[in-house]
Structures are given as structure tokens and as C-alpha cells.
Design a protein around this motif. Structure first.
Motif, PDB file in Angstrom:
ATOM      1  N   LYS A  42       0.871  -1.177   0.000  1.00  0.00           N
ATOM      2  CA  LYS A  42       0.000   0.000   0.000  1.00  0.00           C
ATOM      3  C   LYS A  42       0.906   1.225   0.000  1.00  0.00           C
ATOM      4  CE  LYS A  42      -3.876   2.155   2.394  1.00  0.00           C
ATOM      5  NZ  LYS A  42      -4.648   2.226   3.653  1.00  0.00           N
ATOM      6  N   PHE A  43       0.736   2.089  -1.020  1.00  0.00           N
ATOM      7  CA  PHE A  43       1.621   3.238  -1.183  1.00  0.00           C
ATOM      8  C   PHE A  43       1.498   4.187   0.001  1.00  0.00           C
ATOM      9  CE2 PHE A  43       0.399   2.448  -5.830  1.00  0.00           C
ATOM     10  CZ  PHE A  43       1.382   1.483  -5.975  1.00  0.00           C
ATOM     11  N   GLY A  44       2.608   4.782   0.399  1.00  0.00           N
ATOM     12  CA  GLY A  44       2.601   5.747   1.496  1.00  0.00           C
ATOM     13  C   GLY A  44       3.997   5.897   2.064  1.00  0.00           C
ATOM     14  N   ASN A  45       4.124   6.785   3.053  1.00  0.00           N
ATOM     15  CA  ASN A  45       5.416   7.015   3.685  1.00  0.00           C
ATOM     16  C   ASN A  45       5.285   6.780   5.189  1.00  0.00           C
ATOM     17  OD1 ASN A  45       7.987   7.759   4.289  1.00  0.00           O
ATOM     18  ND2 ASN A  45       7.716   9.945   3.895  1.00  0.00           N
ATOM     19  N   PRO A  46       5.656   5.586   5.715  1.00  0.00           N
ATOM     20  CA  PRO A  46       6.211   4.455   4.944  1.00  0.00           C
ATOM     21  C   PRO A  46       5.105   3.636   4.284  1.00  0.00           C
ATOM     22  CG  PRO A  46       6.081   3.876   7.262  1.00  0.00           C
ATOM     23  CD  PRO A  46       5.599   5.300   7.153  1.00  0.00           C
ATOM     24  N   PRO A  47       5.452   2.854   3.248  1.00  0.00           N
ATOM     25  CA  PRO A  47       4.447   1.979   2.635  1.00  0.00           C
ATOM     26  C   PRO A  47       4.056   0.848   3.584  1.00  0.00           C
ATOM     27  CG  PRO A  47       6.618   1.602   1.666  1.00  0.00           C
ATOM     28  CD  PRO A  47       6.765   2.772   2.576  1.00  0.00           C
ATOM     29  N   GLU A  48       2.824   0.363   3.448  1.00  0.00           N
ATOM     30  CA  GLU A  48       2.382  -0.792   4.240  1.00  0.00           C
ATOM     31  C   GLU A  48       2.565  -2.043   3.389  1.00  0.00           C
ATOM     32  OE1 GLU A  48      -1.574  -0.377   5.863  1.00  0.00           O
ATOM     33  OE2 GLU A  48      -1.270   1.793   6.091  1.00  0.00           O
ATOM     34  N   VAL A  49       3.301  -3.005   3.930  1.00  0.00           N
ATOM     35  CA  VAL A  49       3.691  -4.182   3.150  1.00  0.00           C
ATOM     36  C   VAL A  49       3.128  -5.449   3.781  1.00  0.00           C
ATOM     37  CG1 VAL A  49       5.648  -5.526   2.297  1.00  0.00           C
ATOM     38  CG2 VAL A  49       5.814  -3.026   2.432  1.00  0.00           C
ATOM     39  N   THR A  50       2.514  -6.293   2.945  1.00  0.00           N
ATOM     40  CA  THR A  50       2.038  -7.605   3.391  1.00  0.00           C
ATOM     41  C   THR A  50       2.710  -8.677   2.544  1.00  0.00           C
ATOM     42  OG1 THR A  50      -0.111  -6.638   3.921  1.00  0.00           O
ATOM     43  CG2 THR A  50       0.012  -9.046   3.797  1.00  0.00           C
ATOM     44  N   PHE A  51       3.458  -9.561   3.200  1.00  0.00           N
ATOM     45  CA  PHE A  51       4.144 -10.631   2.466  1.00  0.00           C
ATOM     46  C   PHE A  51       3.253 -11.863   2.356  1.00  0.00           C
ATOM     47  CE2 PHE A  51       7.804  -8.066   3.614  1.00  0.00           C
ATOM     48  CZ  PHE A  51       8.632  -8.205   2.517  1.00  0.00           C
ATOM     49  N   PHE A  52       3.213 -12.445   1.164  1.00  0.00           N
ATOM     50  CA  PHE A  52       2.508 -13.706   0.957  1.00  0.00           C
ATOM     51  C   PHE A  52       3.497 -14.866   0.846  1.00  0.00           C
ATOM     52  CE2 PHE A  52      -0.441 -10.468  -0.286  1.00  0.00           C
ATOM     53  CZ  PHE A  52      -1.659 -10.936   0.164  1.00  0.00           C
ATOM     54  N   ASP A  53       4.782 -14.522   0.740  1.00  0.00           N
ATOM     55  CA  ASP A  53       5.835 -15.539   0.692  1.00  0.00           C
ATOM     56  C   ASP A  53       6.986 -15.005   1.536  1.00  0.00           C
ATOM     57  OD1 ASP A  53       7.879 -17.304   0.124  1.00  0.00           O
ATOM     58  OD2 ASP A  53       7.316 -17.542  -1.977  1.00  0.00           O
ATOM     59  N   ASP A  54       7.104 -15.533   2.767  1.00  0.00           N
ATOM     60  CA  ASP A  54       8.040 -14.958   3.739  1.00  0.00           C
ATOM     61  C   ASP A  54       9.502 -15.101   3.349  1.00  0.00           C
ATOM     62  OD1 ASP A  54       6.138 -13.917   5.333  1.00  0.00           O
ATOM     63  OD2 ASP A  54       6.150 -15.527   6.830  1.00  0.00           O
ATOM     64  N   LYS A  55       9.809 -16.019   2.423  1.00  0.00           N
ATOM     65  CA  LYS A  55      11.228 -16.196   2.088  1.00  0.00           C
ATOM     66  C   LYS A  55      11.791 -14.959   1.383  1.00  0.00           C
ATOM     67  CE  LYS A  55      11.231 -18.549  -2.446  1.00  0.00           C
ATOM     68  NZ  LYS A  55       9.848 -18.914  -2.785  1.00  0.00           N
ATOM     69  N   TYR A  56      10.892 -14.083   0.872  1.00  0.00           N
ATOM     70  CA  TYR A  56      11.361 -12.859   0.210  1.00  0.00           C
ATOM     71  C   TYR A  56      11.663 -11.730   1.197  1.00  0.00           C
ATOM     72  CZ  TYR A  56      10.291 -14.634  -4.438  1.00  0.00           C
ATOM     73  OH  TYR A  56      10.295 -15.359  -5.601  1.00  0.00           O
ATOM     74  N   LYS A  57      11.162 -11.853   2.437  1.00  0.00           N
ATOM     75  CA  LYS A  57      11.246 -10.739   3.396  1.00  0.00           C
ATOM     76  C   LYS A  57      12.635 -10.121   3.522  1.00  0.00           C
ATOM     77  CE  LYS A  57       7.514 -10.778   6.799  1.00  0.00           C
ATOM     78  NZ  LYS A  57       7.065 -11.243   8.113  1.00  0.00           N
ATOM     79  N   PRO A  58      13.693 -10.930   3.703  1.00  0.00           N
ATOM     80  CA  PRO A  58      15.013 -10.309   3.930  1.00  0.00           C
ATOM     81  C   PRO A  58      15.574  -9.590   2.700  1.00  0.00           C
ATOM     82  CG  PRO A  58      14.998 -12.665   4.513  1.00  0.00           C
ATOM     83  CD  PRO A  58      13.753 -12.396   3.750  1.00  0.00           C
ATOM     84  N   ARG A  59      15.023  -9.857   1.507  1.00  0.00           N
ATOM     85  CA  ARG A  59      15.665  -9.375   0.281  1.00  0.00           C
ATOM     86  C   ARG A  59      14.882  -8.301  -0.462  1.00  0.00           C
ATOM     87  NH1 ARG A  59      16.963 -12.742  -3.976  1.00  0.00           N
ATOM     88  NH2 ARG A  59      15.171 -14.100  -3.683  1.00  0.00           N
ATOM     89  N   LEU A  60      13.684  -7.958   0.020  1.00  0.00           N
ATOM     90  CA  LEU A  60      12.875  -6.972  -0.697  1.00  0.00           C
ATOM     91  C   LEU A  60      12.866  -5.634   0.029  1.00  0.00           C
ATOM     92  CD1 LEU A  60       9.696  -8.897  -1.943  1.00  0.00           C
ATOM     93  CD2 LEU A  60      11.950  -8.716  -2.993  1.00  0.00           C
ATOM     94  N   ALA A  61      12.878  -4.558  -0.752  1.00  0.00           N
ATOM     95  CA  ALA A  61      12.715  -3.206  -0.213  1.00  0.00           C
ATOM     96  C   ALA A  61      11.758  -2.456  -1.137  1.00  0.00           C
ATOM     97  CB  ALA A  61      14.061  -2.491  -0.125  1.00  0.00           C
ATOM     98  N   PHE A  62      11.154  -1.380  -0.611  1.00  0.00           N
ATOM     99  CA  PHE A  62      10.077  -0.695  -1.337  1.00  0.00           C
ATOM    100  C   PHE A  62      10.320   0.808  -1.348  1.00  0.00           C
ATOM    101  CE2 PHE A  62       8.770  -4.590   0.663  1.00  0.00           C
ATOM    102  CZ  PHE A  62       8.245  -5.302  -0.400  1.00  0.00           C
ATOM    103  N   PRO A  63      11.294   1.258  -2.181  1.00  0.00           N
ATOM    104  CA  PRO A  63      11.619   2.690  -2.211  1.00  0.00           C
ATOM    105  C   PRO A  63      10.512   3.520  -2.852  1.00  0.00           C
ATOM    106  CG  PRO A  63      12.961   1.471  -3.792  1.00  0.00           C
ATOM    107  CD  PRO A  63      12.161   0.457  -3.045  1.00  0.00           C
ATOM    108  N   LYS A  64      10.709   4.843  -2.802  1.00  0.00           N
ATOM    109  CA  LYS A  64       9.794   5.801  -3.437  1.00  0.00           C
ATOM    110  C   LYS A  64       8.349   5.577  -2.987  1.00  0.00           C
ATOM    111  CE  LYS A  64      10.593   6.868  -7.789  1.00  0.00           C
ATOM    112  NZ  LYS A  64      10.851   6.674  -9.232  1.00  0.00           N
ATOM    113  N   ASN A  65       8.157   5.513  -1.656  1.00  0.00           N
ATOM    114  CA  ASN A  65       6.814   5.354  -1.070  1.00  0.00           C
ATOM    115  C   ASN A  65       6.111   4.079  -1.530  1.00  0.00           C
ATOM    116  OD1 ASN A  65       7.208   7.757   0.239  1.00  0.00           O
ATOM    117  ND2 ASN A  65       6.008   8.982  -1.198  1.00  0.00           N
ATOM    118  N   GLY A  66       6.907   3.065  -1.883  1.00  0.00           N
ATOM    119  CA  GLY A  66       6.314   1.796  -2.290  1.00  0.00           C
ATOM    120  C   GLY A  66       6.041   1.689  -3.776  1.00  0.00           C
TER     121      GLY A  66
END
Length: 212
Positions: free
Chosen positions: A67-91
Motif C-alpha cells: 500500500k503506497f505511502g510514507n512508509p508503505p504498508e507491506v504484506t508478504f505472501f511468501d516470507d522467504k522474500y522478506k530479507p531481500r525486498l525493499a520498497f523505495p519511493k513510497n512503495g
């Protein structure tokens, strides 16, 4: 690690093979083709932000919703991606770090029913090439040497080989034929190997010594 950011570039630039490892690929009509290397990062930028949130899929499986915003709200559906994903520019962008060969494929962002697709190609950076002596043929005071250049390892994609002597590039391909006539000093020969994400070279100071 190095960050590969995807931007649109004119196709003409992309076709300059010598520079392919320096440039991100061009924009394609339906989606973007993005090239990166194992261990690096890549960022996908969303142009269409006509909505509140984006759902990201990899090979048709949803991996995360943002969900776009500062900071963005993030919901993971596959937890193995958690350590490697980032969401710049407000998501509005997605960064994947520590890339592996398994990350290659199609990533789709769905915003208010509109899809944007990015196709990621991942290659290994090349090792330093090795030059071997394939054949030598000496007669009448001069010698001919056949040298072969190769890079070991898999996952490198297409590899281009070029041979050069000083600033003079005179042969494309992994194999070169060299003639030496004493008392001329042999000139150093350099083999350069390139793939879409790296360029490595090695220099032979004396073909005669290599073939001895």
C-alpha cells in the motif's frame, strides 16, 4: 552490492554490444526486460500509480502487496522474500537484493486491475579467462601458434571473446592464430571475455613460452 536500476533507454544504445554490460536494457512495448548479475540488486519502477496499492507476483504467484505511502504498508505472501525486498519511493518501486539464478523470470505488478510486467534475466559474472596453446608449427625461422581463450562456469549467458594487441583489436572469437618471427619481440596479446553483466581479460606476454 552494486545496484542495477532499470531505466528506459533508446534501443540503439542497447545494440552497442561493447557496452551491453554497462547499460540496462531498453523498454519493450508490453513490459520491460531487465538484466542483472548474481549477488547484485535490481529495482523495478512503476510508472502507472493510478491506485492505492500494488500486488506483486512472480511467475503468477503473489509474493507481496504494497500500500503506497510514507512508509508503505507491506504484506508478504511468501516470507522467504522478506530479507531481500525493499520498497523505495513510497512503495512505488520494488528492489530485490542478493539476486540468485532462481530469481530470473516475470514479475507482474497489478494496480487497480492494470498489470505491469518486468522480465528479469540473471547471469553470473565471468571468471578471468584462461588461454591455452592448441597448436604450434615452426618452420623457416618463424612460428605459428594457435591460442584458445575460454571461461569456466555456468550461468553466464552468451559470452563474446575478442583478442587485442595493445589498442588494436583484431579478432573476434575464442581462437586466434599468431605468427612470430625472431628476432622480433613478441607483443602481449589480450583476450577479453564479455557477457551481459561483466567483462574480464587476461594477457599472454609470450605465445612461445605458453606453447613451450
Amino acid at each position: 552490492g552494486m545496484m542495477d536500476v532499470f531505466w528506459c533507454l533508446p534501443l540503439a544504445l542497447f545494440l552497442l554490444r561493447q557496452a551491453t554490460h554497462l547499460l540496462s536494457p531498453a523498454c519493450t512495448g508490453d513490459g520491460a526486460e531487465v538484466t542483472s548479475a548474481v549477488g547484485r540488486s535490481v529495482t523495478f519502477h512503476l510508472e502507472n500509480l493510478d491506485g492505492q496499492a500494488a500486488a506483486w507476483s512472480f511467475r503468477n504467484d503473489v509474493i507481496v502487496a504494497v500500500k503506497f505511502g510514507n512508509p508503505p504498508e507491506v504484506t508478504f505472501f511468501d516470507d522467504k522474500y522478506k530479507p531481500r525486498l525493499a520498497f523505495p519511493k513510497n512503495g512505488s518501486a520494488l528492489t530485490i537484493s542478493q539476486l540468485t539464478m532462481d530469481d530470473a523470470g516475470a514479475y507482474t505488478a497489478k494496480i487497480s486491475g492494470v498489470k505491469s510486467t518486468f522480465t528479469l534475466h540473471v547471469y553470473r559474472e565471468l571468471a578471468v579467462p584462461t588461454v591455452t596453446c592448441v597448436a604450434q608449427n615452426c618452420s623457416a625461422g618463424s612460428c605459428h601458434y594457435t591460442l584458445h581463450c575460454t571461461v569456466s562456469g555456468s550461468g553466464s549467458g552468451n559470452i563474446f571473446y575478442t583478442w587485442s594487441m595493445g589498442a588494436w583489436q583484431w579478432n573476434e572469437g575464442p581462437t586466434v592464430l599468431v605468427e612470430e618471427s625472431p628476432p622480433d619481440e613478441p607483443l602481449p596479446l589480450t583476450c577479453t571475455a564479455e557477457n551481459p553483466v561483466s567483462s574480464r581479460n587476461t594477457t599472454v606476454t609470450s605465445p612461445a613460452a605458453l606453447c613451450a
